[in-house]
Scaffold this active site. Structure first.
Site, PDB file in Angstrom:
ATOM      1  N   ALA A  88      66.737 -25.590   9.471  1.00 29.25           N
ATOM      2  CA  ALA A  88      67.829 -25.327  10.326  1.00 29.25           C
ATOM      3  C   ALA A  88      67.485 -25.138  11.706  1.00 29.25           C
ATOM      4  CB  ALA A  88      68.678 -24.141   9.777  1.00 29.25           C
ATOM      5  N   ILE A 106      60.650 -26.707  13.980  1.00 25.25           N
ATOM      6  CA  ILE A 106      59.760 -27.716  13.519  1.00 25.25           C
ATOM      7  C   ILE A 106      60.600 -28.449  12.282  1.00 25.25           C
ATOM      8  CG2 ILE A 106      57.654 -28.429  12.180  1.00 25.25           C
ATOM      9  CD1 ILE A 106      56.303 -26.276  13.531  1.00 25.25           C
ATOM     10  N   GLY A 107      61.260 -27.569  11.441  1.00 21.80           N
ATOM     11  CA  GLY A 107      61.929 -28.200  10.220  1.00 21.80           C
ATOM     12  C   GLY A 107      63.150 -29.108  10.836  1.00 21.80           C
ATOM     13  N   ASP A 139      67.693 -23.815   3.873  1.00 24.34           N
ATOM     14  CA  ASP A 139      67.390 -22.718   5.098  1.00 24.34           C
ATOM     15  C   ASP A 139      67.919 -21.295   4.530  1.00 24.34           C
ATOM     16  OD1 ASP A 139      66.064 -22.819   7.944  1.00 24.34           O
ATOM     17  OD2 ASP A 139      67.206 -20.919   7.393  1.00 24.34           O
ATOM     18  N   VAL A 156      63.672 -19.184   0.299  1.00 22.13           N
ATOM     19  CA  VAL A 156      62.851 -19.868  -0.785  1.00 22.13           C
ATOM     20  C   VAL A 156      61.859 -19.066  -1.587  1.00 22.13           C
ATOM     21  CG1 VAL A 156      62.563 -21.940   0.712  1.00 22.13           C
ATOM     22  CG2 VAL A 156      61.211 -19.959   1.091  1.00 22.13           C
ATOM     23  N   TYR A 179      48.887 -14.103   8.030  1.00 20.85           N
ATOM     24  CA  TYR A 179      49.434 -15.246   8.247  1.00 20.85           C
ATOM     25  C   TYR A 179      48.428 -16.248   8.012  1.00 20.85           C
ATOM     26  CZ  TYR A 179      51.732 -19.003  11.130  1.00 20.85           C
ATOM     27  OH  TYR A 179      52.245 -20.180  11.462  1.00 20.85           O
ATOM     28  N   ASP A 235      56.956 -24.803  20.490  1.00 21.51           N
ATOM     29  CA  ASP A 235      57.957 -24.162  21.145  1.00 21.51           C
ATOM     30  C   ASP A 235      59.060 -23.942  20.099  1.00 21.51           C
ATOM     31  OD1 ASP A 235      59.525 -22.781  22.928  1.00 21.51           O
ATOM     32  OD2 ASP A 235      59.881 -24.765  24.198  1.00 21.51           O
TER      33      ASP A 235
HETATM   34  N1  LIG Z   1      55.776 -22.498  15.872  1.00 22.31           N
HETATM   35  C1  LIG Z   1      54.354 -22.498  15.846  1.00 22.31           C
HETATM   36  O1  LIG Z   1      53.817 -22.187  16.806  1.00 22.31           O
HETATM   37  C2  LIG Z   1      53.897 -22.896  14.547  1.00 22.31           C
HETATM   38  C3  LIG Z   1      54.411 -23.017  13.300  1.00 22.31           C
HETATM   39  N2  LIG Z   1      53.872 -23.544  12.129  1.00 22.31           N
HETATM   40  C4  LIG Z   1      54.608 -23.375  10.914  1.00 22.31           C
HETATM   41  O2  LIG Z   1      55.587 -24.215  11.013  1.00 22.31           O
HETATM   42  C5  LIG Z   1      56.823 -23.898   9.961  1.00 22.31           C
HETATM   43  C6  LIG Z   1      58.338 -23.930  10.754  1.00 22.31           C
HETATM   44  O3  LIG Z   1      57.786 -22.932  11.839  1.00 22.31           O
HETATM   45  P1  LIG Z   1      58.941 -22.900  12.973  1.00 22.31           P
HETATM   46  O4  LIG Z   1      59.773 -23.943  13.062  1.00 22.31           O
HETATM   47  O5  LIG Z   1      57.840 -22.527  14.171  1.00 22.31           O
HETATM   48  O6  LIG Z   1      59.680 -21.402  12.943  1.00 22.31           O
HETATM   49  P2  LIG Z   1      61.266 -20.834  13.144  1.00 22.31           P
HETATM   50  O7  LIG Z   1      61.116 -19.620  12.868  1.00 22.31           O
HETATM   51  O8  LIG Z   1      61.776 -21.676  14.462  1.00 22.31           O
HETATM   52  O9  LIG Z   1      61.923 -21.629  11.866  1.00 22.31           O
HETATM   53  C7  LIG Z   1      61.580 -21.364  10.590  1.00 22.31           C
HETATM   54  C8  LIG Z   1      62.880 -21.536   9.639  1.00 22.31           C
HETATM   55  O10 LIG Z   1      62.501 -21.323   8.203  1.00 22.31           O
HETATM   56  C9  LIG Z   1      63.670 -20.718   7.820  1.00 22.31           C
HETATM   57  N3  LIG Z   1      63.256 -19.581   7.020  1.00 22.31           N
HETATM   58  C10 LIG Z   1      62.494 -18.573   7.013  1.00 22.31           C
HETATM   59  N4  LIG Z   1      62.210 -17.731   5.878  1.00 22.31           N
HETATM   60  C11 LIG Z   1      62.787 -18.457   4.924  1.00 22.31           C
HETATM   61  C12 LIG Z   1      63.010 -18.040   3.662  1.00 22.31           C
HETATM   62  N5  LIG Z   1      62.610 -17.019   3.008  1.00 22.31           N
HETATM   63  N6  LIG Z   1      63.710 -19.165   2.833  1.00 22.31           N
HETATM   64  C13 LIG Z   1      64.301 -20.230   3.554  1.00 22.31           C
HETATM   65  N7  LIG Z   1      64.305 -20.393   4.855  1.00 22.31           N
HETATM   66  C14 LIG Z   1      63.318 -19.367   5.381  1.00 22.31           C
HETATM   67  C15 LIG Z   1      64.184 -19.956   9.157  1.00 22.31           C
HETATM   68  O11 LIG Z   1      65.683 -19.392   8.971  1.00 22.31           O
HETATM   69  C16 LIG Z   1      63.993 -20.746  10.144  1.00 22.31           C
HETATM   70  O12 LIG Z   1      65.234 -21.842  10.002  1.00 22.31           O
HETATM   71  C17 LIG Z   1      56.098 -22.340   9.463  1.00 22.31           C
HETATM   72  O13 LIG Z   1      55.707 -22.747   8.333  1.00 22.31           O
HETATM   73  C18 LIG Z   1      55.182 -22.030  10.427  1.00 22.31           C
HETATM   74  O14 LIG Z   1      54.390 -21.172  10.097  1.00 22.31           O
HETATM   75  C19 LIG Z   1      52.592 -23.792  12.221  1.00 22.31           C
HETATM   76  C20 LIG Z   1      52.145 -23.887  13.348  1.00 22.31           C
HETATM   77  C21 LIG Z   1      52.344 -23.475  14.692  1.00 22.31           C
HETATM   78  C1  LIG Z   2      47.819 -15.790  17.539  1.00 20.67           C
HETATM   79  C2  LIG Z   2      49.196 -14.744  17.296  1.00 20.67           C
HETATM   80  C3  LIG Z   2      50.222 -15.855  16.680  1.00 20.67           C
HETATM   81  C4  LIG Z   2      51.193 -14.927  16.123  1.00 20.67           C
HETATM   82  C5  LIG Z   2      52.238 -15.906  15.154  1.00 20.67           C
HETATM   83  C6  LIG Z   2      53.141 -16.932  16.097  1.00 20.67           C
HETATM   84  C7  LIG Z   2      52.992 -18.231  16.054  1.00 20.67           C
HETATM   85  C8  LIG Z   2      52.038 -18.846  15.104  1.00 20.67           C
HETATM   86  C9  LIG Z   2      51.534 -20.048  15.460  1.00 20.67           C
HETATM   87  C10 LIG Z   2      50.726 -21.012  14.902  1.00 20.67           C
HETATM   88  O1  LIG Z   2      50.955 -20.959  13.575  1.00 20.67           O
HETATM   89  C11 LIG Z   2      49.607 -21.468  15.586  1.00 20.67           C
HETATM   90  C12 LIG Z   2      48.531 -20.651  15.600  1.00 20.67           C
HETATM   91  C13 LIG Z   2      47.355 -20.526  16.102  1.00 20.67           C
HETATM   92  C14 LIG Z   2      46.723 -22.141  16.410  1.00 20.67           C
HETATM   93  C15 LIG Z   2      46.846 -22.302  17.978  1.00 20.67           C
HETATM   94  C16 LIG Z   2      46.368 -23.319  18.690  1.00 20.67           C
HETATM   95  C17 LIG Z   2      44.935 -23.759  18.323  1.00 20.67           C
HETATM   96  C18 LIG Z   2      44.755 -24.899  19.138  1.00 20.67           C
HETATM   97  C19 LIG Z   2      43.290 -25.223  18.964  1.00 20.67           C
HETATM   98  C20 LIG Z   2      43.091 -26.775  19.950  1.00 20.67           C
HETATM   99  O2  LIG Z   2      43.732 -26.957  20.732  1.00 20.67           O
HETATM  100  O3  LIG Z   2      41.716 -27.211  19.723  1.00 20.67           O
END
Ligand SMILES: NC(=O)C1=CN([C@@H]2O[C@H](COP(=O)(O)OP(=O)(O)OC[C@H]3O[C@@H](n4cnc5c(N)ncnc54)[C@H](O)[C@@H]3O)[C@@H](O)[C@H]2O)C=CC1
Ligand SMILES: CCCCC/C=C\C=C\C(=O)C/C=C\C/C=C\CCCC(=O)O
Length: 262
Positions: A14, A17-18, A36, A65, A152, A188
């Site tokens: 929703a 990234i998704g 979601d 989930v 995490y 972001d």
């Molecule tokens: N934003 C970042 O910097 C990074 C994110 N990720 C991973 O990417 C994935 C997506 O993250 P983002 O889009 O950033 O997060 P976000 O918080 O913007 O979106 C996550 C979505 O997952 C849904 N969600 C959370 N818990 C849930 C549950 N129990 N059941 C169903 N839906 C649920 C939320 O409602 C939300 O719509 C995650 O696995 C995160 O760990 C990985 C690297 C970097």
């Molecule tokens: C560090 C605290 C993060 C708290 C959680 C919030 C967001 C999570 C983001 C991620 O999943 C990504 C986390 C870490 C990796 C980020 C950058 C590495 C870049 C390495 C490179 O550029 O070579």
């Protein structure tokens, strides 16, 4: 590559990234089930996608989930019933919560495992199905062991290990399903702002200035680039067990492992 007639299920679709992945899939003519936990965000997402792509190409299914029964019946089975098949699963839903770290394991790791097994039930030749592809979302945190987010980080390591093992199992078992893992650096999305909150970070919130410095050092990506990486994993039939990394400095690239020696 057009994905006309293909059906995808995206958890956590929703927002963030998704949501970017859902839009990329729909631009390629796939039908998409957005799964979601957030009802309001899911309803808004569905209205916006219907306005852009026309009705009938996407569904929103409210589902936590971590509820295994709901994931099976409300998410996977309903998607297959509604669209008649399933070809692509993106196990993307994830949270950052060091305070309630058991929930973090539940959402980020256990649910990815369940989503993979359910994806196989709907797509694997083992179950008489036509094949397909699964992407599990990990993070560059799996390569950084950042002191701000130990649990995490552990879940994201786990997602890589599980995915690579299952990719090999798919080859050995002739499942016809490619299984890959995606590791973005900072993106972001709303999740990134959770580092400001004691409710999310627990005792590690005191490191938030250090976290922000880390973010400034490595930069922040846009969700659309992560969706580009996902589309490559979906469309490149040569990829199985691949660990795709996406960073500001190197863009989309792959982690390489040394071959095991005896
Ligand atoms: N934003 C970042 O910097 C990074 C994110 N990720 C991973 O990417 C994935 C997506 O993250 P983002 O889009 O950033 O997060 P976000 O918080 O913007 O979106 C996550 C979505 O997952 C849904 N969600 C959370 N818990 C849930 C549950 N129990 N059941 C169903 N839906 C649920 C939320 O409602 C939300 O719509 C995650 O696995 C995160 O760990 C990985 C690297 C970097
Ligand atoms: C560090 C605290 C993060 C708290 C959680 C919030 C967001 C999570 C983001 C991620 O999943 C990504 C986390 C870490 C990796 C980020 C950058 C590495 C870049 C390495 C490179 O550029 O070579």
């Amino acid at each position: 590559m057009a994905l006309m007639g293909r059906v995808a299920l995206v958890t956590g679709g929703a927002q963030g990234i998704g949501r970017a992945a859902v839009e990329a899939l729909m631009r390629s003519a796939a039908k998409v089930s957005v799964v979601d936990v957030n009802q309001d965000c899911g309803d808004a997402c569905k209205s916006e996608l219907d306005a852009e792509f026309g009705g009938g190409s996407c569904a929103f299914i409210q589902c936590d989930v971590t509820d295994g029964d709901a994931l099976r019946a409300d998410a996977f089975q309903k998607t297959a019933d509604m669209f008649g098949r399933l070809d692509i699963v993106i196990n993307n839903a994830g949270i950052n919560n060091e305070k309630n770290w058991e929930k973090t394991i539940g959402v980020n790791l256990t649910s990815v495992i369940k989503g993979t097994y359910l994806g196989l039930e709907h797509m694997s030749r083992e179950y008489g199905k036509q094949g397909g592809t699964i992407i599990n979302v990990s993070s560059m945190a799996a390569f950084m062991h950042s002191p701000h987010q130990p649990v995490y980080t552990a879940t994201k390591h786990g997602v890589i290990g599980f995915t690579r093992a299952m990719a090999d199992a798919s080859v050995l078992g002739n499942y016809g399903v490619r299984i890959n893992v995606l590791c973005p650096a900072f993106v972001d999305t709303p999740l990134l702002h959770s580092v400001e909150e004691e409710d999310n970070m627990g005792k590690f919130v005191k490191f938030k200035e250090d976290f922000k410095r880390t973010m400034d050092k490595f930069g922040v990506l846009q969700p659309s680039l992560i969706a580009d990486g996902m589309m490559r994993l979906i469309t490149d039939a040569a990829l199985n067990g691949a660990v795709m990394k996406i960073t500001c400095s190197k863009g989309i690239h792959f982690h390489t492992y040394e071959p095991m020696s005896a």
